[in-house]
Design an enzyme around this catalytic site. Structure first.
Site, PDB file in Angstrom:
ATOM      1  N   HIS A 207       0.819  -1.220   0.000  1.00 32.20           N
ATOM      2  CA  HIS A 207       0.000   0.000   0.000  1.00 32.20           C
ATOM      3  C   HIS A 207       0.849   1.264   0.000  1.00 32.20           C
ATOM      4  CE1 HIS A 207       1.152  -0.109   4.237  1.00 32.20           C
ATOM      5  NE2 HIS A 207       0.820   1.167   4.304  1.00 32.20           N
TER       6      HIS A 207
HETATM    7  C1  UD1 Z   1      -1.325   6.044   5.795  1.00 31.82           C
HETATM    8  C2  UD1 Z   1       0.066   6.450   6.267  1.00 31.82           C
HETATM    9  C3  UD1 Z   1       1.014   5.270   6.080  1.00 31.82           C
HETATM   10  C4  UD1 Z   1       0.472   4.034   6.771  1.00 31.82           C
HETATM   11  C5  UD1 Z   1      -0.940   3.739   6.311  1.00 31.82           C
HETATM   12  C6  UD1 Z   1      -1.511   2.618   7.137  1.00 31.82           C
HETATM   13  C7  UD1 Z   1       0.721   8.815   6.001  1.00 31.82           C
HETATM   14  C8  UD1 Z   1       1.534   9.756   5.215  1.00 31.82           C
HETATM   15  N1  UD1 Z   1       0.603   7.570   5.505  1.00 31.82           N
HETATM   16  O1  UD1 Z   1      -1.244   5.750   4.413  1.00 31.82           O
HETATM   17  O2  UD1 Z   1       2.268   5.582   6.667  1.00 31.82           O
HETATM   18  O3  UD1 Z   1       1.301   2.939   6.437  1.00 31.82           O
HETATM   19  O4  UD1 Z   1      -1.758   4.904   6.517  1.00 31.82           O
HETATM   20  O5  UD1 Z   1      -2.495   1.917   6.461  1.00 31.82           O
HETATM   21  O6  UD1 Z   1       0.208   9.171   7.021  1.00 31.82           O
HETATM   22  N2  UD1 Z   1      -8.570   5.699   1.871  1.00 31.82           N
HETATM   23  C9  UD1 Z   1      -9.815   5.112   1.941  1.00 31.82           C
HETATM   24  N3  UD1 Z   1     -10.357   4.912   3.176  1.00 31.82           N
HETATM   25  C10 UD1 Z   1      -9.741   5.291   4.319  1.00 31.82           C
HETATM   26  C11 UD1 Z   1      -8.486   5.893   4.226  1.00 31.82           C
HETATM   27  C12 UD1 Z   1      -7.916   6.097   2.996  1.00 31.82           C
HETATM   28  O7  UD1 Z   1     -10.429   4.762   0.944  1.00 31.82           O
HETATM   29  O8  UD1 Z   1     -10.295   5.063   5.400  1.00 31.82           O
HETATM   30  C13 UD1 Z   1      -7.957   5.896   0.534  1.00 31.82           C
HETATM   31  C14 UD1 Z   1      -8.245   7.255  -0.045  1.00 31.82           C
HETATM   32  O9  UD1 Z   1      -8.357   7.110  -1.435  1.00 31.82           O
HETATM   33  C15 UD1 Z   1      -6.982   8.025   0.287  1.00 31.82           C
HETATM   34  C16 UD1 Z   1      -5.914   6.961   0.208  1.00 31.82           C
HETATM   35  O10 UD1 Z   1      -6.536   5.770   0.678  1.00 31.82           O
HETATM   36  O11 UD1 Z   1      -6.747   9.087  -0.599  1.00 31.82           O
HETATM   37  C17 UD1 Z   1      -4.679   7.253   1.041  1.00 31.82           C
HETATM   38  O12 UD1 Z   1      -5.005   7.495   2.392  1.00 31.82           O
HETATM   39  P1  UD1 Z   1      -3.978   8.265   3.374  1.00 31.82           P
HETATM   40  O13 UD1 Z   1      -4.552   8.338   4.747  1.00 31.82           O
HETATM   41  O14 UD1 Z   1      -3.535   9.546   2.752  1.00 31.82           O
HETATM   42  O15 UD1 Z   1      -2.705   7.364   3.375  1.00 31.82           O
HETATM   43  P2  UD1 Z   1      -2.513   5.794   3.484  1.00 31.82           P
HETATM   44  O16 UD1 Z   1      -2.060   5.301   2.163  1.00 31.82           O
HETATM   45  O17 UD1 Z   1      -3.679   5.158   4.131  1.00 31.82           O
HETATM   46  N1  UDP Z   2      -3.603  -5.447   9.034  1.00 30.49           N
HETATM   47  C1  UDP Z   2      -4.885  -5.965   9.225  1.00 30.49           C
HETATM   48  N2  UDP Z   2      -5.582  -6.356   8.115  1.00 30.49           N
HETATM   49  C2  UDP Z   2      -5.083  -6.281   6.855  1.00 30.49           C
HETATM   50  C3  UDP Z   2      -3.766  -5.766   6.685  1.00 30.49           C
HETATM   51  C4  UDP Z   2      -3.061  -5.348   7.795  1.00 30.49           C
HETATM   52  O1  UDP Z   2      -5.357  -6.070  10.345  1.00 30.49           O
HETATM   53  O2  UDP Z   2      -5.779  -6.670   5.905  1.00 30.49           O
HETATM   54  C5  UDP Z   2      -2.852  -4.992  10.216  1.00 30.49           C
HETATM   55  C6  UDP Z   2      -1.549  -5.726  10.451  1.00 30.49           C
HETATM   56  O3  UDP Z   2      -1.755  -6.837  11.295  1.00 30.49           O
HETATM   57  C7  UDP Z   2      -0.663  -4.667  11.103  1.00 30.49           C
HETATM   58  C8  UDP Z   2      -1.200  -3.361  10.574  1.00 30.49           C
HETATM   59  O4  UDP Z   2      -2.475  -3.653   9.983  1.00 30.49           O
HETATM   60  O5  UDP Z   2      -0.819  -4.668  12.516  1.00 30.49           O
HETATM   61  C9  UDP Z   2      -0.270  -2.799   9.536  1.00 30.49           C
HETATM   62  O6  UDP Z   2      -0.865  -1.688   8.959  1.00 30.49           O
HETATM   63  P1  UDP Z   2      -0.453  -1.108   7.548  1.00 30.49           P
HETATM   64  O7  UDP Z   2       0.243  -2.141   6.770  1.00 30.49           O
HETATM   65  O8  UDP Z   2      -1.690  -0.507   6.979  1.00 30.49           O
HETATM   66  O9  UDP Z   2       0.495   0.098   7.945  1.00 30.49           O
HETATM   67  P2  UDP Z   2       2.038   0.247   8.296  1.00 30.49           P
HETATM   68  O10 UDP Z   2       2.380  -0.703   9.381  1.00 30.49           O
HETATM   69  O11 UDP Z   2       2.798   0.009   7.027  1.00 30.49           O
HETATM   70  O12 UDP Z   2       2.151   1.674   8.696  1.00 30.49           O
END
Ligand code: UD1
Ligand code: UDP
Length: 360
Positions: A207
């Site tokens: 992601h």
């Molecule tokens: C964010 C964090 C990343 C973390 C991840 C965990 C930052 C810069 N990034 O990335 O470090 O690893 O969360 O999962 O803070 N979206 C949805 N539903 C939601 C949230 C997001 O559909 O509930 C979609 C939207 O299209 C949005 C995109 O995901 O534009 C990105 O969301 P964003 O919160 O900006 O960053 P993540 O990729 O989730």
């Molecule tokens: N996770 C989850 N369901 C999923 C994918 C990830 O519960 O389908 C959990 C996973 O166990 C871990 C956390 O989400 O604890 C990791 O989050 P993510 O990969 O979104 O973010 P990052 O750790 O890279 O910031």
């Protein structure tokens, strides 16, 4: 109204990794409130974790949602400041490296009488192009309490000139969360039969912005994982983050047939998949740690990691997104015994954080 502690959180990993600290507060009767920025808002990234981990509903949900970094972080700072004016906690706790962490830290650090504690301090990928690297560096340098998970992350903070007396090595709260949930997960989850992976399989998560927002990298990653897994006859299960799903649609990517796209999984189901997979492919931070804790070999689809401990103990190989590297890394990880030490502590990080803050 006033609480002793405020948790500022906003995304899936923060909910999971702060859950052990929140539980420790409940056990010790420390008053707290939760400020949810609303960075994650889709049920499958947000409310399912509050339900499953039996966490209290946040007192405040700022509903900031998605947006460009400046807009998203800026809105959060304004809203968090206004809640903190009302709550006036002694300490604000943030965890990790998201925009919610940066906003919580900036809002709280300038307010008189409020200290900031950064959980999972001192991690560095040394890649300043990653928004997460900027967030974690700034949070570390603005916080009053630093909770690095390992000696390696502690050394990094010391090297950057942060005072020793602000720093306590606690282990990573993800060990607490895994230990508190993995047995229950195996008892309750039917995820493998539901997804049709009762035999051997590989698990994929991807992601990260630098992978999924770049068509060439994303295609290379998917093709490389499919080819490497096919060599071992492994079907691949990919619980897909909404960001990656959106990019697959926008870039019109044909996902290889051996990769099964499924919805993001609840924590207990995901733990079972991680524990039972033959191998994990990921660009996630938390998934590198969890596969290391669960003794499942991991191949990381990035050019660097801020979790070098996983590589040092032999649990993880950093391979980038090219097919040859992914195949080599897979062969290497599958040729070894999974008998490494867990470098992330003994599952008492949540308790240690509260001990350090003086909440007995
Ligand atoms: C964010 C964090 C990343 C973390 C991840 C965990 C930052 C810069 N990034 O990335 O470090 O690893 O969360 O999962 O803070 N979206 C949805 N539903 C939601 C949230 C997001 O559909 O509930 C979609 C939207 O299209 C949005 C995109 O995901 O534009 C990105 O969301 P964003 O919160 O900006 O960053 P993540 O990729 O989730
Ligand atoms: N996770 C989850 N369901 C999923 C994918 C990830 O519960 O389908 C959990 C996973 O166990 C871990 C956390 O989400 O604890 C990791 O989050 P993510 O990969 O979104 O973010 P990052 O750790 O890279 O910031």
């Amino acid at each position: 109204m006033s609480s002793t502690l405020c948790f500022v959180l906003g995304t899936r990993p923060e909910i999971i990794k702060l859950s052990p600290v929140i539980r420790a507060c409940q056990r010790r009767n420390v008053s707290f409130s939760i400020i949810h920025t609303g960075q994650h808002y889709s049920d499958e990234l947000d409310s399912v974790f509050f339900d499953q981990l039996e966490l209290p509903i946040p007192e405040y949900n700022l509903a900031v949602g998605s947006g460009d970094h400046g807009e998203q972080t800026g809105k959060m700072i304004v809203e968090i400041e206004s809640v903190l004016e009302e709550e006036r906690p002694e300490v604000v706790l943030v965890q990790g490296d998201t925009n919610s962490v940066l906003a919580g830290t900036i809002a709280a650090t300038k307010m008189d009488g409020i200290d900031v504690g950064h959980v999972e301090a001192g991690l560095r990928s040394f890649d300043r192009d990653m928004p997460e690297e900027v967030n974690r560096r700034l949070a570390d340098h603005a916080a009053d309490y630093l909770f690095p998970p390992t000696e390696t992350s502690q050394d990094q903070l010391l090297e950057e000139g942060l005072p020793e007396e602000w720093i306590t090595v606690t282990g990573n709260t993800i060990v607490d969360a895994v230990m508190q949930n993995v047995e229950i997960a195996h008892e309750r989850s039917d995820v493998r039969s539901r997804l049709g992976v009762e035999d051997r399989f590989a698990l994929l998560t991807a992601h990260r912005a630098e992978n999924v927002d770049d068509r060439e990298r994303f295609v290379s990653l998917l093709d490389g994982v499919a080819t490497a897994a096919e060599e071992y006859d492994l079907p691949v299960v990919y619980p897909i983050h909404p960001r990656a799903k959106k990019q697959i649609e926008e870039f019109e990517i044909d996902v290889p047939e051996s990769i099964q796209l499924v919805e993001p999984q609840e924590f207990l189901d995901f733990l079972v998949l991680e524990d039972d997979a033959t191998i994990v492919f990921t660009d996630s931070g938390g998934v590198q740690e969890e596969s290391c804790i669960l003794q499942t070999p991991c191949v990381t689809l990035r050019d660097n990691t801020e979790r070098p401990e996983t590589v040092e103990v032999g649990a993880n190989k950093i391979v980038g997104v090219e097919a040859a590297g992914i195949a080599d890394g897979t062969r290497e990880m599958l040729s070894m015994e999974s008998d490494w030490e867990n470098p992330f502590g003994d599952g008492t990080a949540g308790e240690r954080i509260l001990d350090t803050l003086g909440y007995e």
